[in-house]
Design a protein around this motif. Structure first.
Motif, mmCIF file in Angstrom:
data_model
loop_
_atom_site.group_PDB
_atom_site.id
_atom_site.type_symbol
_atom_site.label_atom_id
_atom_site.label_comp_id
_atom_site.label_asym_id
_atom_site.label_seq_id
_atom_site.Cartn_x
_atom_site.Cartn_y
_atom_site.Cartn_z
ATOM 1 N N LEU A 78 0.513 -1.384 -0.127
ATOM 2 C CA LEU A 78 -0.009 -0.066 -0.229
ATOM 3 C C LEU A 78 0.859 0.772 -0.048
ATOM 4 C CD1 LEU A 78 -2.516 -0.563 2.504
ATOM 5 C CD2 LEU A 78 -2.521 -1.887 0.122
ATOM 6 N N ALA A 79 1.833 1.385 0.149
ATOM 7 C CA ALA A 79 2.977 2.804 0.826
ATOM 8 C C ALA A 79 3.584 2.679 -0.164
ATOM 9 C CB ALA A 79 3.586 2.245 1.883
ATOM 10 N N ASP B 203 8.979 -5.244 -5.949
ATOM 11 C CA ASP B 203 8.629 -6.222 -5.178
ATOM 12 C C ASP B 203 8.959 -7.410 -5.392
ATOM 13 O OD1 ASP B 203 6.155 -5.416 -2.767
ATOM 14 O OD2 ASP B 203 6.880 -7.919 -3.087
ATOM 15 N N ARG B 204 9.473 -7.882 -4.020
ATOM 16 C CA ARG B 204 9.788 -9.335 -4.505
ATOM 17 C C ARG B 204 8.860 -10.301 -4.839
ATOM 18 N NH1 ARG B 204 10.555 -10.374 2.155
ATOM 19 N NH2 ARG B 204 7.910 -10.458 2.936
ATOM 20 N N ARG C 34 -0.518 -11.270 -4.153
ATOM 21 C CA ARG C 34 0.254 -11.565 -3.465
ATOM 22 C C ARG C 34 -1.164 -11.907 -2.256
ATOM 23 N NH1 ARG C 34 0.041 -7.167 -0.611
ATOM 24 N NH2 ARG C 34 1.559 -5.854 -0.249
ATOM 25 N N GLY D 44 -6.420 -8.079 8.766
ATOM 26 C CA GLY D 44 -7.548 -8.283 8.808
ATOM 27 C C GLY D 44 -8.102 -7.159 7.712
ATOM 28 N N LEU E 263 -9.419 -4.016 7.739
ATOM 29 C CA LEU E 263 -10.446 -2.825 8.224
ATOM 30 C C LEU E 263 -10.223 -1.305 7.807
ATOM 31 C CD1 LEU E 263 -12.143 -3.264 11.999
ATOM 32 C CD2 LEU E 263 -11.192 -0.786 9.681
ATOM 33 N N ARG F 259 -7.392 -8.245 0.844
ATOM 34 C CA ARG F 259 -5.746 -7.723 0.818
ATOM 35 C C ARG F 259 -5.203 -7.710 -0.528
ATOM 36 N NH1 ARG F 259 -2.614 -4.413 4.736
ATOM 37 N NH2 ARG F 259 -1.361 -4.107 2.731
ATOM 38 N N VAL G 19 14.917 -6.938 -3.379
ATOM 39 C CA VAL G 19 15.897 -5.910 -2.925
ATOM 40 C C VAL G 19 16.482 -6.813 -1.775
ATOM 41 C CG1 VAL G 19 16.024 -3.338 -1.633
ATOM 42 C CG2 VAL G 19 14.338 -3.926 -2.854
ATOM 43 N N ASP H 129 4.787 0.154 7.055
ATOM 44 C CA ASP H 129 5.587 -0.373 7.879
ATOM 45 C C ASP H 129 6.615 0.133 8.017
ATOM 46 O OD1 ASP H 129 3.067 -1.764 8.372
ATOM 47 O OD2 ASP H 129 3.837 -3.494 8.817
ATOM 48 N N GLY I 200 -3.099 -0.177 9.760
ATOM 49 C CA GLY I 200 -1.630 0.311 9.610
ATOM 50 C C GLY I 200 -1.670 0.624 8.089
ATOM 51 N N ILE I 201 -3.411 0.887 7.681
ATOM 52 C CA ILE I 201 -3.796 0.473 6.410
ATOM 53 C C ILE I 201 -3.787 1.796 5.456
ATOM 54 C CG2 ILE I 201 -5.169 0.194 4.257
ATOM 55 C CD1 ILE I 201 -6.119 -2.654 5.629
HETATM 56 C C1 LIG Z 1 -2.087 -10.185 11.033
HETATM 57 C C2 LIG Z 1 -2.736 -8.366 11.044
HETATM 58 C C3 LIG Z 1 -3.965 -7.900 10.949
HETATM 59 C C4 LIG Z 1 -3.757 -6.790 10.402
HETATM 60 N N1 LIG Z 1 -4.618 -6.200 10.291
HETATM 61 C C5 LIG Z 1 -5.235 -4.773 10.300
HETATM 62 C C6 LIG Z 1 -6.336 -4.215 9.774
HETATM 63 O O1 LIG Z 1 -7.449 -4.951 9.762
HETATM 64 N N2 LIG Z 1 -5.909 -3.248 9.584
HETATM 65 C C7 LIG Z 1 -5.274 -2.107 9.674
HETATM 66 O O2 LIG Z 1 -5.510 -0.649 8.989
HETATM 67 N N3 LIG Z 1 -4.339 -2.721 9.249
HETATM 68 C C8 LIG Z 1 -3.875 -4.325 9.911
HETATM 69 N N4 LIG Z 1 -3.061 -4.123 10.173
HETATM 70 C C9 LIG Z 1 -1.591 -3.584 9.359
HETATM 71 C C10 LIG Z 1 -1.403 -3.641 7.929
HETATM 72 O O3 LIG Z 1 -1.726 -5.047 7.339
HETATM 73 C C11 LIG Z 1 0.096 -2.518 7.446
HETATM 74 O O4 LIG Z 1 -0.235 -1.952 8.127
HETATM 75 C C12 LIG Z 1 -0.231 -2.211 5.836
HETATM 76 O O5 LIG Z 1 -0.147 -3.655 5.594
HETATM 77 C C13 LIG Z 1 0.822 -1.362 5.312
HETATM 78 O O6 LIG Z 1 1.721 -1.325 4.368
HETATM 79 P P1 LIG Z 1 2.853 -1.145 3.817
HETATM 80 O O7 LIG Z 1 2.666 -1.127 2.501
HETATM 81 O O8 LIG Z 1 3.969 -0.423 4.837
HETATM 82 O O9 LIG Z 1 3.616 -3.269 3.955
HETATM 83 P P2 LIG Z 1 3.378 -4.482 2.991
HETATM 84 O O10 LIG Z 1 1.496 -4.080 3.110
HETATM 85 O O11 LIG Z 1 3.459 -5.107 3.939
HETATM 86 O O12 LIG Z 1 4.065 -4.141 1.996
HETATM 87 C C14 LIG Z 1 5.404 -4.579 1.818
HETATM 88 C C15 LIG Z 1 5.573 -4.692 0.361
HETATM 89 O O13 LIG Z 1 7.513 -5.097 0.272
HETATM 90 C C16 LIG Z 1 7.493 -6.044 -0.463
HETATM 91 N N5 LIG Z 1 8.538 -6.958 0.228
HETATM 92 C C17 LIG Z 1 8.893 -7.100 1.595
HETATM 93 N N6 LIG Z 1 10.410 -7.270 1.536
HETATM 94 C C18 LIG Z 1 10.875 -6.987 0.161
HETATM 95 C C19 LIG Z 1 11.978 -7.061 -0.658
HETATM 96 N N7 LIG Z 1 13.343 -7.155 0.275
HETATM 97 N N8 LIG Z 1 12.382 -6.423 -1.339
HETATM 98 C C20 LIG Z 1 11.127 -6.683 -2.661
HETATM 99 N N9 LIG Z 1 10.385 -6.525 -1.441
HETATM 100 C C21 LIG Z 1 9.925 -6.339 -0.235
HETATM 101 C C22 LIG Z 1 6.096 -7.387 -0.089
HETATM 102 O O14 LIG Z 1 6.346 -8.514 -0.932
HETATM 103 C C23 LIG Z 1 5.731 -6.248 0.114
HETATM 104 O O15 LIG Z 1 3.940 -6.529 -0.721
HETATM 105 C C24 LIG Z 1 -2.412 -6.258 10.002
HETATM 106 C C25 LIG Z 1 -1.309 -6.503 10.567
HETATM 107 C C26 LIG Z 1 -1.620 -7.483 10.722
HETATM 108 C C27 LIG Z 1 0.288 -8.714 10.626
#
Ligand SMILES: Cc1cc2nc3c(=O)[nH]c(=O)nc-3n(C[C@H](O)[C@H](O)[C@H](O)COP(=O)(O)OP(=O)(O)OC[C@H]3O[C@@H](n4cnc5c(N)ncnc54)[C@H](O)[C@@H]3O)c2cc1C
Length: 385
Positions: free
Chosen positions: A14-15, A34-35, A40, A45, A47, A103, A127, A276, A288-289
């Motif tokens: 998402l970020a 993205d890996r 994927r 959850g 929400l 998701r 990466v 994250d 976190g979304i």
């Molecule tokens: C069990 C659980 C339940 C949750 N429920 C909720 C909820 O209901 N509502 C809510 O708002 N938040 C929820 N969260 C939090 C939310 O899922 C995260 O905060 C959010 O997904 C963060 O988005 P992001 O884009 O920062 O990271 P991510 O969604 O983790 O995306 C990171 C991306 O980077 C990629 N990546 C990772 N490492 C590498 C690498 N070395 N090289 C290349 N690509 C890489 C991954 O494949 C992934 O696609 C929950 C989290 C968990 C663990």
């Protein structure tokens, strides 16, 4: 050979999609690495609060209607309940529903939107190293990329963050909560679940959830390891409480959730962190979304501004973070400790009193219409309202 772009974004969650969409729409060349191969799986959850819906409309022009049509939103509820394992604490109506996304579909949809806006997406590209000062990224197959700027949006275990020399790794680790979750067929849950249910008091500095989806029920827990010696055992006990046989759940998975380890200064050299990767998750309920989408958009817009004005985007990004995001995360963190300590010393009645006295306002706080700081009205700088 090194491929060069105005900006390199590590992570297409998402970020990463929010950052990539912001930059591509402004006309800059941007690579998202993205890996994974999309669609994927992502343990979540799903929400969405009111502020997430506002941001999705502001940034992508997506509405609950368009996201439902795309198969991303699969449930909405305008009720909620909070329980201990022994007793109900509160139940209420919401002025705006909680929406629930799948998701797998949601993330793939937003990444496609970033690609359609002009971002170049490299899937299956892991990466392995980052030089934050030079903006050089190395991938598992030896490919290298260089950007004038880099955004690390590679999630809780961020490789980009690990390349930052000044991150407090001990704090990062201590406030990373293991989150465990299973998705069950609705028919395998012992009773119908029509609205989100939160369960408190059976683990410290954490909680459990039961979320409804179209045809499924999501059951999960998260909690800080330093306060809960055996999170896995606590999760099994949580399943036992619902008479779900944990041995029969083949799908038991965990993922780290940043839970109070947000970085005050997520910038190093020409590189910044979003979502994250920077620990930007609300530390009471683990939302976190929204914070991933919002910090991704802020980072993308700061880089676009930096490229246009030939200035450093770091100060623009951190200024906006400290105006909009940090006060919420800090206030939520204070509230979290007050509530958990209240539960420990006084018992669940402390939470019951608070929720019942401020029911509507608390729901508005979770949605983002009010601030975590003294429940004041909150104005988001991207929001028309
Ligand atoms: C069990 C659980 C339940 C949750 N429920 C909720 C909820 O209901 N509502 C809510 O708002 N938040 C929820 N969260 C939090 C939310 O899922 C995260 O905060 C959010 O997904 C963060 O988005 P992001 O884009 O920062 O990271 P991510 O969604 O983790 O995306 C990171 C991306 O980077 C990629 N990546 C990772 N490492 C590498 C690498 N070395 N090289 C290349 N690509 C890489 C991954 O494949 C992934 O696609 C929950 C989290 C968990 C663990």
């Amino acid at each position: 050979m090194t491929q060069t772009f105005d900006a390199i974004i590590c992570g297409g969650g998402l970020a990463g999609s929010a950052a990539g969409f912001s930059l591509a729409r402004a006309g800059y060349s941007v690579a998202i690495l993205d890996r994974a191969l999309f669609p994927r799986k992502k343990l979540c959850g799903g929400l969405l609060t009111w502020k997430s819906i506002q941001l999705l409309e502001h940034l992508f022009g997506e509405t609950p209607g368009s996201l439902t049509k795309a198969g991303a939103i699969n449930f909405a509820s305008n009720r909620y309940a909070i329980h201990t394992l022994a007793t109900p604490l509160a139940e209420g109506e919401l002025s705006f529903p909680f929406h629930f996304v799948d998701r797998t579909v949601f993330d793939a949809h937003l990444l496609t939107r970033a690609e359609a806006a002009g971002a170049t997406v490299f899937q299956g590209c892991k990466v392995t190293a980052c030089d934050p000062a030079k903006g050089i990224i190395t991938c598992h197959n030896g490919d290298t990329f260089q950007g004038a700027f880099v955004i690390g949006a590679d999630g809780a275990n961020s490789v980009v963050r690990k390349s930052f020399p000044d991150v407090d790794r001990d704090r990062m680790r201590r406030f990373m909560a293991p989150a465990i979750e299973i998705h069950l067929d609705a028919k395998d849950f012992p009773r119908p679940v029509e609205y989100p249910e939160l369960y408190v008091g059976f683990l410290e500095a954490g909680y459990g959830w039961v979320f409804p989806n179209h045809n499924s029920v999501i059951v999960g827990t998260c909690g800080l390891r330093m306060n809960n010696s055996n999170i896995y055992q606590l999760f099994k006990e949580f399943l036992d409480f619902f008479n779900i046989d944990s041995a029969a759940t083949s799908d038991l998975r965990g993922h780290p959730l940043p839970y109070g380890n947000y970085l005050e200064n997520p910038v190093s050299g020409v590189t910044m962190l979003a979502g994250d990767a920077g620990g930007f998750v609300e530390p009471l309920l683990g939302e976190g979304i929204f914070f991933a989408l919002c910090t991704g958009m802020y980072a993308g817009e700061a880089v676009a501004h930096g490229l246009a004005t030939k200035t450093s985007p770091g100060p623009t990004y951190t200024h906006r973070l400290h105006q909009q995001i940090m006060p919420e995360l800090k206030a939520s963190n204070r509230l979290r400790w007050a509530l958990f300590k209240g539960m420990q010393w006084i018992g669940p009645s402390s939470l019951k009193l608070l929720v019942n006295a401020t029911n509507t306002q608390l729901a508005e706080m979770v949605h983002g219409m009010r601030s975590y700081s003294w429940l004041r009205k909150k104005h988001w700088d991207f929001c028309k309202r």
